[in-house]
Design an enzyme around this catalytic site. Sequence first.
Site, short mmCIF file in Angstrom:
data_model
loop_
_atom_site.label_atom_id
_atom_site.label_comp_id
_atom_site.label_asym_id
_atom_site.label_seq_id
_atom_site.Cartn_x
_atom_site.Cartn_y
_atom_site.Cartn_z
N GLU A 1 0.80 -1.22 0.00
CA GLU A 1 0.00 0.00 0.00
C GLU A 1 0.84 1.28 0.00
O GLU A 1 0.92 2.01 1.00
CB GLU A 1 -0.96 0.00 1.18
CG GLU A 1 -1.95 -1.15 1.12
CD GLU A 1 -3.03 -1.10 2.18
OE1 GLU A 1 -4.03 -1.82 2.04
OE2 GLU A 1 -2.88 -0.32 3.15
N GLU B 1 -5.88 -8.02 -0.28
CA GLU B 1 -6.55 -7.72 0.98
C GLU B 1 -8.00 -7.34 0.70
O GLU B 1 -8.29 -6.61 -0.25
CB GLU B 1 -5.90 -6.54 1.73
CG GLU B 1 -4.58 -6.85 2.38
CD GLU B 1 -4.03 -5.66 3.17
OE1 GLU B 1 -4.84 -4.81 3.62
OE2 GLU B 1 -2.81 -5.58 3.33
#
EC number: 3.2.1.21
Length: 450
Positions: A180, A364
Amino acid sequence: MEETMAPENVTEGLGFTREDFPPGFLFGAATSAYQIEGTRHGGAGICEWDTFAATPGNVVNAEDGSRGCDHYHRWPEDLDLMRDAGLDAYRFSISWSRVMPEGRGRVNAAGLDFYDRLLDGMVERGLSPWATLYHWELPAALADLGGWRNRDIADWFADYVDVVMRRLGDRIDGAAPINEPWCVAWLSHFIGQHAPGLRDIRATARAMHHVLLGHGRAIQAMRALGQTNLGAVMNLEFAQPADDGPEAAAAARTYDAIYNRWFLGGVLERRYPEEALAGLGPHMPKGWEQDLDLIAAPLDWIGINYYTRKLIAPAPGPWPALREVPGPLPRTDMGWEIYPDGIRHFLKRVNALVPAGTRIYVTENGMAASEPREDLSRIGYLRDHLAALRRAMAEGARLDGYFTWSLLDNYEWSLGYGKRFGLVHVDFDTMERTPKASWHALRAALTPAG
């Protein structure tokens, strides 16, 4: 480990079985080192999250990752939970500050020994190891040198990756350098919500670029060692205009440029979006354009982390001149709207960007919910998002695997230990693990009857 009773709410379940997905499709769960391991043991160094949490007001109850879920000692039980749920793969992260406590130089043998044991444990249980090399625990000594604002971090990171892969790469089936990058750069340097807690546009511009330069250097280092199946993991957030006006549409495009297109564009298209450069361009490091070939080195796969959407409206003031507007949809305990069609949108969008043959994974997807046993909302969340993915696949999109976040309730960064994302409940006083109904529902979907 305490077993839940066979929960009635598993009857409807997740609405799929393995046969509803292509052969070889991977199902897994994801975690990160700082959130679960506990840093009190094994010689881990101080990282910027330790110092960020020690500063009053940054983290709920000033909680840090020193205890985590005690995964450092309880990893065999945690791997058993994944195996027994019928999962194929474990997406875990390796802590830079555990392996190299000062970020450079000295290697902590006990840290590498821990990951040796962990990888051997995965292999013994038939779990495919998928490693993230950086999930935010920057060694404090490197933060002192400017962290992601300093261009040299790309080389420091590549050196660390080389150390890790020389020791562990023979058992790692898939690897991504950085989890991320939006969180590493924007959330941490512009919004100030994550370590190092800055609100500085110049620091942000440099971090936005250097995090991708670090990605490129790490890929280069791993390719040099012969490592295969390398990817990038992006968190993507669906941005919609808050109304039908042109100002809201422009604000949503700017949000999408910052959150999504900067990182997808850099890695997949060798360019950054103009709407983001409008604000960041004057503060970018000199000669940044010359790094794009390295940043966009070919990858084997792309990972999508998806949780929510945002409604975006214009706002007065300097760039980016936008604000989030509360939407009407149900929300998780994080306050995030539940919008399953966003994951379908991003799967199709990434399919359109990647070269032919590139594998795509959801790396995710999950929700924070406080229901410790009944877990109805998590079952519904997973069911609806997997259904949206199946619709996208029926429409021609490629998807090769799905990792839910997270295996365990854990340390949720600036929110401390109060937000529970796990398939497994953790009592943070005793560290006892208790599978939730969602864990049982997943096992029912993945494990053949009889």
